[in-house]
Design a protein around this motif. Structure first.
Motif, PDB file in Angstrom:
ATOM      1  N   ASN A 182      37.445  -9.007 -14.837  1.00 54.38           N
ATOM      2  CA  ASN A 182      38.440  -9.741 -15.606  1.00 54.38           C
ATOM      3  C   ASN A 182      39.359 -10.434 -14.612  1.00 54.38           C
ATOM      4  OD1 ASN A 182      40.936 -10.353 -17.075  1.00 54.38           O
ATOM      5  ND2 ASN A 182      40.057  -9.137 -18.732  1.00 54.38           N
ATOM      6  N   VAL A 183      39.609 -11.723 -14.808  1.00 51.64           N
ATOM      7  CA  VAL A 183      40.379 -12.491 -13.834  1.00 51.64           C
ATOM      8  C   VAL A 183      41.805 -11.974 -13.669  1.00 51.64           C
ATOM      9  CG1 VAL A 183      39.059 -14.617 -14.131  1.00 51.64           C
ATOM     10  CG2 VAL A 183      41.030 -14.168 -15.609  1.00 51.64           C
ATOM     11  N   PHE A 184      42.277 -11.188 -14.618  1.00 51.24           N
ATOM     12  CA  PHE A 184      43.646 -10.682 -14.540  1.00 51.24           C
ATOM     13  C   PHE A 184      43.742  -9.356 -13.778  1.00 51.24           C
ATOM     14  CE2 PHE A 184      43.794 -13.538 -18.203  1.00 51.24           C
ATOM     15  CZ  PHE A 184      44.936 -14.276 -17.913  1.00 51.24           C
ATOM     16  N   GLU A 185      42.608  -8.767 -13.418  1.00 57.11           N
ATOM     17  CA  GLU A 185      42.666  -7.537 -12.639  1.00 57.11           C
ATOM     18  C   GLU A 185      42.827  -7.881 -11.153  1.00 57.11           C
ATOM     19  OE1 GLU A 185      38.990  -5.224 -12.127  1.00 57.11           O
ATOM     20  OE2 GLU A 185      37.988  -6.769 -13.332  1.00 57.11           O
ATOM     21  N   ILE A 186      43.493  -7.004 -10.427  1.00 54.01           N
ATOM     22  CA  ILE A 186      43.825  -7.279  -9.029  1.00 54.01           C
ATOM     23  C   ILE A 186      42.569  -7.424  -8.172  1.00 54.01           C
ATOM     24  CG2 ILE A 186      44.978  -6.367  -6.971  1.00 54.01           C
ATOM     25  CD1 ILE A 186      46.993  -5.030  -8.827  1.00 54.01           C
ATOM     26  N   ASP A 187      41.601  -6.544  -8.365  1.00 55.10           N
ATOM     27  CA  ASP A 187      40.365  -6.573  -7.575  1.00 55.10           C
ATOM     28  C   ASP A 187      39.230  -7.264  -8.331  1.00 55.10           C
ATOM     29  OD1 ASP A 187      41.474  -5.266  -5.417  1.00 55.10           O
ATOM     30  OD2 ASP A 187      41.003  -3.281  -6.196  1.00 55.10           O
ATOM     31  N   PHE A 188      39.557  -8.402  -8.952  1.00 60.53           N
ATOM     32  CA  PHE A 188      38.548  -9.092  -9.752  1.00 60.53           C
ATOM     33  C   PHE A 188      37.327  -9.479  -8.927  1.00 60.53           C
ATOM     34  CE2 PHE A 188      36.964 -13.428 -10.722  1.00 60.53           C
ATOM     35  CZ  PHE A 188      36.165 -13.099 -11.810  1.00 60.53           C
ATOM     36  N   MET A 189      37.553 -10.104  -7.747  1.00 60.04           N
ATOM     37  CA  MET A 189      36.431 -10.559  -6.937  1.00 60.04           C
ATOM     38  C   MET A 189      35.559  -9.396  -6.472  1.00 60.04           C
ATOM     39  SD  MET A 189      36.070 -13.735  -6.867  1.00 60.04           S
ATOM     40  CE  MET A 189      34.769 -13.695  -5.650  1.00 60.04           C
ATOM     41  N   LYS A 190      36.178  -8.260  -6.180  1.00 57.54           N
ATOM     42  CA  LYS A 190      35.415  -7.084  -5.751  1.00 57.54           C
ATOM     43  C   LYS A 190      34.519  -6.593  -6.892  1.00 57.54           C
ATOM     44  CE  LYS A 190      36.032  -2.531  -3.626  1.00 57.54           C
ATOM     45  NZ  LYS A 190      37.018  -1.542  -3.125  1.00 57.54           N
ATOM     46  N   THR A 191      35.077  -6.540  -8.094  1.00 55.03           N
ATOM     47  CA  THR A 191      34.292  -6.116  -9.258  1.00 55.03           C
ATOM     48  C   THR A 191      33.190  -7.124  -9.562  1.00 55.03           C
ATOM     49  OG1 THR A 191      36.273  -5.070 -10.175  1.00 55.03           O
ATOM     50  CG2 THR A 191      34.436  -5.428 -11.680  1.00 55.03           C
ATOM     51  N   MET A 193      31.721  -9.259  -7.483  1.00 50.43           N
ATOM     52  CA  MET A 193      30.683  -9.243  -6.468  1.00 50.43           C
ATOM     53  C   MET A 193      29.732  -8.059  -6.643  1.00 50.43           C
ATOM     54  SD  MET A 193      30.730 -11.831  -4.439  1.00 50.43           S
ATOM     55  CE  MET A 193      29.836 -11.234  -3.019  1.00 50.43           C
ATOM     56  N   LYS A 194      30.254  -6.939  -7.064  1.00 51.27           N
ATOM     57  CA  LYS A 194      29.403  -5.769  -7.288  1.00 51.27           C
ATOM     58  C   LYS A 194      28.382  -6.023  -8.389  1.00 51.27           C
ATOM     59  CE  LYS A 194      32.483  -2.062  -5.718  1.00 51.27           C
ATOM     60  NZ  LYS A 194      33.262  -0.861  -6.140  1.00 51.27           N
ATOM     61  N   SER A 195      28.722  -6.890  -9.326  1.00 51.65           N
ATOM     62  CA  SER A 195      27.809  -7.165 -10.438  1.00 51.65           C
ATOM     63  C   SER A 195      26.827  -8.290 -10.125  1.00 51.65           C
ATOM     64  CB  SER A 195      28.604  -7.519 -11.696  1.00 51.65           C
ATOM     65  OG  SER A 195      29.340  -8.726 -11.522  1.00 51.65           O
ATOM     66  N   ALA A 199      20.826 -12.159  -3.992  1.00 50.85           N
ATOM     67  CA  ALA A 199      20.789 -13.587  -3.669  1.00 50.85           C
ATOM     68  C   ALA A 199      22.160 -14.230  -3.855  1.00 50.85           C
ATOM     69  CB  ALA A 199      19.751 -14.291  -4.542  1.00 50.85           C
ATOM     70  N   GLN A 200      22.830 -13.874  -4.942  1.00 54.50           N
ATOM     71  CA  GLN A 200      24.169 -14.417  -5.191  1.00 54.50           C
ATOM     72  C   GLN A 200      25.164 -13.932  -4.147  1.00 54.50           C
ATOM     73  OE1 GLN A 200      24.473 -12.937  -9.217  1.00 54.50           O
ATOM     74  NE2 GLN A 200      24.042 -14.942 -10.100  1.00 54.50           N
ATOM     75  N   LYS A 201      25.064 -12.654  -3.777  1.00 56.98           N
ATOM     76  CA  LYS A 201      25.967 -12.121  -2.748  1.00 56.98           C
ATOM     77  C   LYS A 201      25.754 -12.855  -1.428  1.00 56.98           C
ATOM     78  CE  LYS A 201      26.364  -7.423  -4.607  1.00 56.98           C
ATOM     79  NZ  LYS A 201      26.041  -5.989  -4.398  1.00 56.98           N
ATOM     80  N   TRP A 202      24.507 -13.103  -1.072  1.00 60.90           N
ATOM     81  CA  TRP A 202      24.217 -13.787   0.182  1.00 60.90           C
ATOM     82  C   TRP A 202      24.827 -15.184   0.211  1.00 60.90           C
ATOM     83  CZ3 TRP A 202      22.958 -12.563   4.856  1.00 60.90           C
ATOM     84  CH2 TRP A 202      22.481 -13.551   5.733  1.00 60.90           C
ATOM     85  N   LYS A 203      24.788 -15.885  -0.923  1.00 58.97           N
ATOM     86  CA  LYS A 203      25.388 -17.220  -0.999  1.00 58.97           C
ATOM     87  C   LYS A 203      26.900 -17.141  -0.801  1.00 58.97           C
ATOM     88  CE  LYS A 203      21.807 -19.088  -4.037  1.00 58.97           C
ATOM     89  NZ  LYS A 203      21.486 -19.576  -5.406  1.00 58.97           N
ATOM     90  N   HIS A 204      27.524 -16.129  -1.393  1.00 58.41           N
ATOM     91  CA  HIS A 204      28.964 -15.937  -1.220  1.00 58.41           C
ATOM     92  C   HIS A 204      29.299 -15.632   0.235  1.00 58.41           C
ATOM     93  CE1 HIS A 204      30.604 -16.140  -5.296  1.00 58.41           C
ATOM     94  NE2 HIS A 204      29.502 -15.538  -5.721  1.00 58.41           N
ATOM     95  N   TYR A 205      28.479 -14.814   0.886  1.00 51.84           N
ATOM     96  CA  TYR A 205      28.714 -14.460   2.282  1.00 51.84           C
ATOM     97  C   TYR A 205      28.577 -15.692   3.181  1.00 51.84           C
ATOM     98  CZ  TYR A 205      28.136  -9.674   0.570  1.00 51.84           C
ATOM     99  OH  TYR A 205      28.261  -8.512  -0.129  1.00 51.84           O
TER     100      TYR A 205
END
Length: 276
Positions: A182-191, A193-195, A199-205
């Motif tokens: 949820n974009v309103f949670e503090i660790d949104f990007m961490k949550t 990325m875990k999902s 392939a998607q993670k590699w693109k982000h990296y």
């Protein structure tokens, strides 16, 4: 074969060293002439530079607020329009055509990019508006308009930016039920990325590493500009400290993270940092 490879490596190294020395020499020459030009400009122009900047500053008290408002209106119209079209296209997806849905998801990235840029520009222009209200001579009425109007515009800007990103993320989660966050949670990007899959993670990296390299170059250019501004505009040391601080955090955070990822959390560096 091994000796030939070593000779080629040495030859390539010599070329690299030569290019680096030429780069340092050219940088020194450019820096010297920029410094000389700055001193000559100060000596010949005198107070005319100050009067020119003062005139430009007075004009900006009307230009900046207009740009501030125009920026938010333009970004909101573009973002909501793109989201609306994407939502309509997503509603007609048959659940099988991968190329079709990829084009929809690609269009959803545009409002996110716009929102990320606007969040930074929002703070930048708000700072300029408040600075103008406090440091530039103007009527009390216009000063109140800048202060109160700028504050309201900044808050409303963040509200619509978060609203757009919330809508985009919710639509992405609807199209990809495995996605979380949820974009309103503090660790949104961490949550989020875990999902994502590998392939998607590699693109982000890859994108993060590209951002690191570009930011390194930008910090170097900003440091140079701040260094020149010390003498040309009496900017002082604060801009240099700010740029250098951000640059140091960038380099150390990347270097430490890379070390830990390569050598593991139980590395000698990890033990030393824990002892400290």
């Amino acid at each position: 074969m091994k000796e030939q490879q070593e000779q080629e490596n040495k030859k390539n190294d010599r070329k690299i060293y030569m290019r680096f020395l030429i780069f340092l020499l050219l940088s020194g020459i450019v820096g010297y002439f920029v410094g000389m030009a700055t001193r000559i400009l100060q000596a010949t122009a005198g107070t005319s530079i100050g009067s020119l900047l003062d005139t430009a500053g007075r004009a900006m008290i009307y230009i900046v607020p207009a740009l501030y408002l125009l920026m938010h209106l333009t970004a909101a119209i573009i973002s909501f329009s793109i989201y609306g079209r994407a939502k309509k296209k997503a509603a007609h997806w048959d659940g099988e055509d991968e190329e079709y849905i990829e084009s929809v998801e690609a269009s959803l990235d545009i409002p996110v990019i716009i929102g990320n840029a606007i969040m930074v520009l929002n703070l930048l222009l708000y700072t300029v508006v408040i600075y103008q209200a406090d440091h530039v001579e103007m009527s009390q009425l216009w000063q109140n308009i800048l202060t109160n109007g700028g504050t309201v515009l900044m808050i409303l800007g963040y509200i619509y930016e978060m609203a757009v990103q919330k809508l985009v993320v919710d639509l992405e989660k609807k199209l990809n039920p495995e996605k979380r966050g949820n974009v309103f949670e503090i660790d949104f990007m961490k949550t989020w990325m875990k999902s994502c899959d590998e392939a998607q993670k590699w693109k982000h990296y890859e994108a993060a590493y590209h951002a690191f390299r570009i930011t390194n170059l930008v910090c170097l250019v900003l440091w140079l500009l701040c260094f020149i501004a010390q003498f040309a505009f009496r900017a002082g040391l604060l801009p240099v400290f700010c740029v250098s601080g951000i640059w140091l955090v960038l380099v150390l955070s990347y270097s430490i993270s890379a070390y830990r990822l390569e050598h593991g959390k139980n590395s000698s560096f990890g033990k030393v940092t824990k002892e400290m």
